[in-house]
Write a protein that holds these residues in place. Structure first.
Motif, PDB file in Angstrom:
ATOM      1  N   THR A 257       5.969  11.816 -16.986  1.00 21.47           N
ATOM      2  CA  THR A 257       4.590  11.479 -16.610  1.00 21.47           C
ATOM      3  C   THR A 257       4.243  10.076 -17.091  1.00 21.47           C
ATOM      4  O   THR A 257       3.658   9.282 -16.342  1.00 21.47           O
ATOM      5  CB  THR A 257       3.602  12.507 -17.188  1.00 21.47           C
ATOM      6  N   GLN A 258       4.616   9.753 -18.321  1.00 17.77           N
ATOM      7  CA  GLN A 258       4.354   8.418 -18.858  1.00 17.77           C
ATOM      8  C   GLN A 258       5.098   7.338 -18.065  1.00 17.77           C
ATOM      9  O   GLN A 258       4.554   6.261 -17.803  1.00 17.77           O
ATOM     10  CB  GLN A 258       4.740   8.342 -20.338  1.00 17.77           C
ATOM     11  N   ASP A 259       6.339   7.616 -17.677  1.00 17.25           N
ATOM     12  CA  ASP A 259       7.112   6.657 -16.885  1.00 17.25           C
ATOM     13  C   ASP A 259       6.467   6.419 -15.522  1.00 17.25           C
ATOM     14  O   ASP A 259       6.383   5.282 -15.053  1.00 17.25           O
ATOM     15  CB  ASP A 259       8.551   7.146 -16.695  1.00 17.25           C
ATOM     16  N   ALA A 260       6.004   7.491 -14.904  1.00 20.47           N
ATOM     17  CA  ALA A 260       5.354   7.371 -13.597  1.00 20.47           C
ATOM     18  C   ALA A 260       4.044   6.598 -13.732  1.00 20.47           C
ATOM     19  O   ALA A 260       3.720   5.757 -12.885  1.00 20.47           O
ATOM     20  CB  ALA A 260       5.107   8.758 -13.002  1.00 20.47           C
ATOM     21  N   LEU A 261       3.293   6.850 -14.793  1.00 17.93           N
ATOM     22  CA  LEU A 261       2.048   6.139 -15.033  1.00 17.93           C
ATOM     23  C   LEU A 261       2.315   4.652 -15.275  1.00 17.93           C
ATOM     24  O   LEU A 261       1.610   3.788 -14.740  1.00 17.93           O
ATOM     25  CB  LEU A 261       1.298   6.746 -16.215  1.00 17.93           C
ATOM     26  N   ALA A 262       3.333   4.346 -16.046  1.00 18.68           N
ATOM     27  CA  ALA A 262       3.672   2.947 -16.326  1.00 18.68           C
ATOM     28  C   ALA A 262       4.071   2.214 -15.041  1.00 18.68           C
ATOM     29  O   ALA A 262       3.675   1.059 -14.830  1.00 18.68           O
ATOM     30  CB  ALA A 262       4.802   2.875 -17.355  1.00 18.68           C
ATOM     31  N   ALA A 263       4.829   2.873 -14.179  1.00 17.43           N
ATOM     32  CA  ALA A 263       5.227   2.254 -12.913  1.00 17.43           C
ATOM     33  C   ALA A 263       4.007   1.991 -12.032  1.00 17.43           C
ATOM     34  O   ALA A 263       3.888   0.929 -11.407  1.00 17.43           O
ATOM     35  CB  ALA A 263       6.232   3.141 -12.190  1.00 17.43           C
ATOM     36  N   LEU A 264       3.084   2.947 -11.996  1.00 15.26           N
ATOM     37  CA  LEU A 264       1.861   2.783 -11.209  1.00 15.26           C
ATOM     38  C   LEU A 264       1.008   1.649 -11.772  1.00 15.26           C
ATOM     39  O   LEU A 264       0.514   0.801 -11.023  1.00 15.26           O
ATOM     40  CB  LEU A 264       1.067   4.089 -11.199  1.00 15.26           C
ATOM     41  N   GLU A 265       0.849   1.596 -13.085  1.00 14.24           N
ATOM     42  CA  GLU A 265       0.061   0.529 -13.700  1.00 14.24           C
ATOM     43  C   GLU A 265       0.685  -0.836 -13.467  1.00 14.24           C
ATOM     44  O   GLU A 265      -0.030  -1.823 -13.253  1.00 14.24           O
ATOM     45  CB  GLU A 265      -0.115   0.801 -15.193  1.00 14.24           C
ATOM     46  N   SER A 266       1.992  -0.910 -13.479  1.00 15.70           N
ATOM     47  CA  SER A 266       2.679  -2.168 -13.201  1.00 15.70           C
ATOM     48  C   SER A 266       2.415  -2.626 -11.765  1.00 15.70           C
ATOM     49  O   SER A 266       2.160  -3.804 -11.513  1.00 15.70           O
ATOM     50  CB  SER A 266       4.185  -1.999 -13.438  1.00 15.70           C
ATOM     51  N   HIS A 267       2.473  -1.690 -10.840  1.00 13.77           N
ATOM     52  CA  HIS A 267       2.198  -2.010  -9.434  1.00 13.77           C
ATOM     53  C   HIS A 267       0.762  -2.508  -9.268  1.00 13.77           C
ATOM     54  O   HIS A 267       0.519  -3.500  -8.577  1.00 13.77           O
ATOM     55  CB  HIS A 267       2.436  -0.779  -8.555  1.00 13.77           C
ATOM     56  N   ILE A 268      -0.176  -1.849  -9.931  1.00 11.87           N
ATOM     57  CA  ILE A 268      -1.579  -2.253  -9.845  1.00 11.87           C
ATOM     58  C   ILE A 268      -1.767  -3.639 -10.451  1.00 11.87           C
ATOM     59  O   ILE A 268      -2.502  -4.466  -9.895  1.00 11.87           O
ATOM     60  CB  ILE A 268      -2.486  -1.208 -10.519  1.00 11.87           C
ATOM     61  N   ALA A 269      -1.118  -3.920 -11.557  1.00 10.19           N
ATOM     62  CA  ALA A 269      -1.237  -5.235 -12.191  1.00 10.19           C
ATOM     63  C   ALA A 269      -0.713  -6.339 -11.280  1.00 10.19           C
ATOM     64  O   ALA A 269      -1.249  -7.444 -11.255  1.00 10.19           O
ATOM     65  CB  ALA A 269      -0.484  -5.243 -13.515  1.00 10.19           C
ATOM     66  N   THR A 270       0.317  -6.026 -10.503  1.00 11.00           N
ATOM     67  CA  THR A 270       0.928  -7.019  -9.630  1.00 11.00           C
ATOM     68  C   THR A 270       0.206  -7.148  -8.303  1.00 11.00           C
ATOM     69  O   THR A 270      -0.030  -8.255  -7.812  1.00 11.00           O
ATOM     70  CB  THR A 270       2.407  -6.664  -9.369  1.00 11.00           C
ATOM     71  N   HIS A 271      -0.163  -6.025  -7.702  1.00 11.32           N
ATOM     72  CA  HIS A 271      -0.665  -6.017  -6.329  1.00 11.32           C
ATOM     73  C   HIS A 271      -2.124  -5.594  -6.187  1.00 11.32           C
ATOM     74  O   HIS A 271      -2.657  -5.584  -5.080  1.00 11.32           O
ATOM     75  CB  HIS A 271       0.199  -5.088  -5.465  1.00 11.32           C
ATOM     76  N   GLY A 272      -2.753  -5.192  -7.263  1.00 12.45           N
ATOM     77  CA  GLY A 272      -4.137  -4.723  -7.185  1.00 12.45           C
ATOM     78  C   GLY A 272      -4.206  -3.243  -6.882  1.00 12.45           C
ATOM     79  O   GLY A 272      -3.194  -2.576  -6.638  1.00 12.45           O
ATOM     80  N   ASP A 273      -5.423  -2.736  -6.854  1.00 13.85           N
ATOM     81  CA  ASP A 273      -5.613  -1.297  -6.666  1.00 13.85           C
ATOM     82  C   ASP A 273      -6.231  -0.956  -5.315  1.00 13.85           C
ATOM     83  O   ASP A 273      -6.822   0.105  -5.148  1.00 13.85           O
ATOM     84  CB  ASP A 273      -6.474  -0.713  -7.795  1.00 13.85           C
TER      85      ASP A 273
ATOM     86  N   GLN B 150       0.841  -1.207   0.000  1.00 15.73           N
ATOM     87  CA  GLN B 150       0.000   0.000   0.000  1.00 15.73           C
ATOM     88  C   GLN B 150       0.870   1.248   0.000  1.00 15.73           C
ATOM     89  O   GLN B 150       0.607   2.197  -0.740  1.00 15.73           O
ATOM     90  CB  GLN B 150      -0.926  -0.007   1.211  1.00 15.73           C
ATOM     91  N   ARG B 151       1.907   1.239   0.810  1.00 12.57           N
ATOM     92  CA  ARG B 151       2.807   2.394   0.870  1.00 12.57           C
ATOM     93  C   ARG B 151       3.495   2.613  -0.475  1.00 12.57           C
ATOM     94  O   ARG B 151       3.618   3.751  -0.946  1.00 12.57           O
ATOM     95  CB  ARG B 151       3.836   2.165   1.985  1.00 12.57           C
ATOM     96  N   ALA B 152       3.934   1.527  -1.107  1.00 12.99           N
ATOM     97  CA  ALA B 152       4.590   1.640  -2.413  1.00 12.99           C
ATOM     98  C   ALA B 152       3.608   2.194  -3.449  1.00 12.99           C
ATOM     99  O   ALA B 152       3.975   3.052  -4.258  1.00 12.99           O
ATOM    100  CB  ALA B 152       5.124   0.283  -2.856  1.00 12.99           C
ATOM    101  N   GLY B 153       2.371   1.722  -3.420  1.00 18.37           N
ATOM    102  CA  GLY B 153       1.359   2.238  -4.348  1.00 18.37           C
ATOM    103  C   GLY B 153       1.100   3.716  -4.133  1.00 18.37           C
ATOM    104  O   GLY B 153       0.993   4.486  -5.084  1.00 18.37           O
TER     105      GLY B 153
END
Length: 78
Positions: A56-72, A29-32
């Motif tokens: 901005t695109q890099d930050a979005l990609a990192a966030l989407e990767s985290h969501i894909a792995t750990h959920g939202d 959660q903290r990482a997200g």
């Protein structure tokens, strides 16, 4: 007596596993939240001329990767 000790050991192990799981959830959660904050900062910087679309695109990609792995789940508290 051995049965009692075995049950106590099993309960202690279960409590330890639950504690580890909770710590992992909090860390995810903290990482997200950190990634979401990074995205917001990149977007703000881009809109105010001191950032780039790529950041901005890099930050979005990192966030989407985290969501894909750990959920939202971390987004519910945002």
């Amino acid at each position: 007596m051995a049965g009692f000790l075995d049950r106590a050991k099993e309960q202690a192990q279960n409590a330890l596993n639950q504690g580890k799981q909770k710590v992992d959830e909090v860390q995810q959660q903290r990482a997200g939240n950190d990634l979401l904050k990074r995205l917001g900062a990149a977007y703000y910087a881009e809109r105010h001329g001191s950032g780039s679309a790529q950041a901005t695109q890099d930050a979005l990609a990192a966030l989407e990767s985290h969501i894909a792995t750990h959920g939202d789940g971390f987004l519910r508290g945002a």
